[in-house]
Design an enzyme around this catalytic site. Structure first.
Site, mmCIF file in Angstrom:
data_model
loop_
_atom_site.group_PDB
_atom_site.id
_atom_site.type_symbol
_atom_site.label_atom_id
_atom_site.label_comp_id
_atom_site.label_asym_id
_atom_site.label_seq_id
_atom_site.Cartn_x
_atom_site.Cartn_y
_atom_site.Cartn_z
ATOM 1 N N LEU A 15 0.819 -1.215 0.000
ATOM 2 C CA LEU A 15 0.000 0.000 0.000
ATOM 3 C C LEU A 15 0.856 1.271 0.000
ATOM 4 O O LEU A 15 1.872 1.355 0.674
ATOM 5 C CB LEU A 15 -0.920 0.003 1.220
ATOM 6 N N HIS A 16 0.389 2.262 -0.773
ATOM 7 C CA HIS A 16 1.032 3.579 -0.795
ATOM 8 C C HIS A 16 -0.040 4.637 -0.545
ATOM 9 O O HIS A 16 -1.223 4.299 -0.320
ATOM 10 C CB HIS A 16 1.773 3.801 -2.124
ATOM 11 N N HIS B 6 -3.478 4.269 -2.294
ATOM 12 C CA HIS B 6 -4.423 3.348 -1.649
ATOM 13 C C HIS B 6 -5.015 3.988 -0.393
ATOM 14 O O HIS B 6 -6.205 3.884 -0.126
ATOM 15 C CB HIS B 6 -3.699 2.071 -1.195
ATOM 16 N N ARG C 253 4.478 -0.676 -8.083
ATOM 17 C CA ARG C 253 5.580 -1.101 -8.962
ATOM 18 C C ARG C 253 6.715 -0.084 -9.039
ATOM 19 O O ARG C 253 7.773 -0.401 -9.585
ATOM 20 C CB ARG C 253 5.055 -1.422 -10.359
ATOM 21 N N GLN D 99 -4.823 -12.095 -12.928
ATOM 22 C CA GLN D 99 -4.648 -10.868 -13.718
ATOM 23 C C GLN D 99 -3.202 -10.684 -14.181
ATOM 24 O O GLN D 99 -2.868 -9.671 -14.782
ATOM 25 C CB GLN D 99 -5.180 -9.641 -12.972
HETATM 26 O O1 PAF Z 1 -5.852 -2.205 -8.761
HETATM 27 C C1 PAF Z 1 -5.539 -3.273 -8.189
HETATM 28 O O2 PAF Z 1 -4.740 -3.294 -7.254
HETATM 29 C C2 PAF Z 1 -6.132 -4.581 -8.660
HETATM 30 O O3 PAF Z 1 -6.255 -4.603 -10.042
HETATM 31 C C3 PAF Z 1 -7.466 -4.937 -7.988
HETATM 32 C C4 PAF Z 1 -8.562 -3.922 -8.317
HETATM 33 C C5 PAF Z 1 -7.272 -4.994 -6.482
HETATM 34 C C6 PAF Z 1 -7.955 -6.302 -8.459
HETATM 35 O O4 PAF Z 1 -7.039 -7.313 -8.161
#
Ligand code: PAF
Length: 282
Positions: free
Chosen positions: A33-34, A37, A187, A61
């Protein structure tokens, strides 16, 4: 803050909260988290009675050649920050419970999921919409929060919610930036000190589009040429795309009129970075 690892326990908590008339907000994340978020969590705290933050590094994903195994993780720091913001529930399901062997059903938003980032990451967005649909089904939140840094993602999720009558209000909040404009992203931690300095050129290029338009430039080809030239001054940057698109359809625009989304994605060192800026071309 209570941590829940089991889906069944999460369902029970949410059912109980709803039975007590509580409005539930969900902030779905992959952890690391940054401030971006945390701005979502802070807003969720203001607007709901029960705040659930999920941390789940969603395997579906990522494509096989992407950074699933290297994705940054900082669980104890994340927990401390969430606790500090008054989060009620940290939901951290195991990958095997979300996607057990034999999992076969996906949610895909046609068209939109193949544009921009979808060109180089063809299965990415169906992974995102599938996991978000699952989280919505487990928690049944009233509200869910997403950042506009992932502009395409929040657009797809809004479309999915509308198409499938999921009944969740999607709140999309502005990108939080570093002092030099770089969009905050988990990232960014992949960047070396030198790459980190270079990375600011992405936002600078988007700002250049805005400045040129504000200065009266109406020729989109000329604008894109100038942006590409600026990005070209940093040879370590490998552009995935630079595009000017309609903010609703993500179709490339030919003429400047109304709101235009300038979007960029680029590889730099081990990172793939994205950013965007909504410009009003009048
Ligand atoms: O934005 C993200 O971190 C991801 O794509 C999410 C929305 C948590 C789905 O895994």
């Amino acid at each position: 803050m209570r941590e829940i690892r089991k889906k069944s326990e999460m369902v029970l908590f949410a059912r109980n909260a709803r039975a007590h008339g509580k409005r539930i907000a969900l902030v779905p994340t992959m952890g690391a988290l940054h401030e971006g978020h945390l701005s979502l969590v802070a807003e969720a705290r203001k607007r709901a009675d029960a705040v659930v933050v999920s941390i789940f590094v969603n395997p579906i994903q990522f494509s096989p050649n992407e950074d699933l195994n290297k994705y940054p993780r900082s669980l104890s720091r994340d927990k401390a920050a969430l606790k500090e913001l008054g989060v009620d529930i940290l939901f951290r399901p195991a990958a095997e419970s979300m996607f057990p062997p034999g999992f076969k059903s996906y949610v895909e938003v046609d068209g939109l999921s193949k544009k921009l980032c979808g060109r180089s990451r063809p299965t990415h967005f169906r992974g995102v919409t599938t996991v978000v649909a699952k989280l919505f089904n487990i928690i049944r939140p009233d509200l869910a929060f997403f950042g506009l840094k992932d502009y395409q993602q929040q657009l797809l999720i809004k479309q999915m919610v509308s198409d499938l009558d999921l009944g969740v209000e999607i709140v999309a909040l502005p990108t939080v930036r570093e002092f030099d404009g770089l969009a905050m992203s988990s990232r960014n931690s992949y960047l070396t000190a030198k790459e980190r300095q270079t990375a600011q050129i992405l936002y600078r290029s988007l700002c250049l589009a805005q400045q040129l338009i504000a200065g009266g430039e109406r020729d989109l080809n000329r604008i894109m040429y100038k942006l590409r030239s600026l990005l070209g001054t940093e040879p370590s940057i490998r552009l995935d795309y630079l595009a000017a698109v309609d903010p609703e359809t993500l179709e490339e625009v030919k003429k400047l009129r109304g709101k235009v989304l300038f979007a960029v994605a680029a590889y730099l060192g081990k990172a793939r970075l994205i950013d965007n800026l909504l410009v009003d071309a009048g």
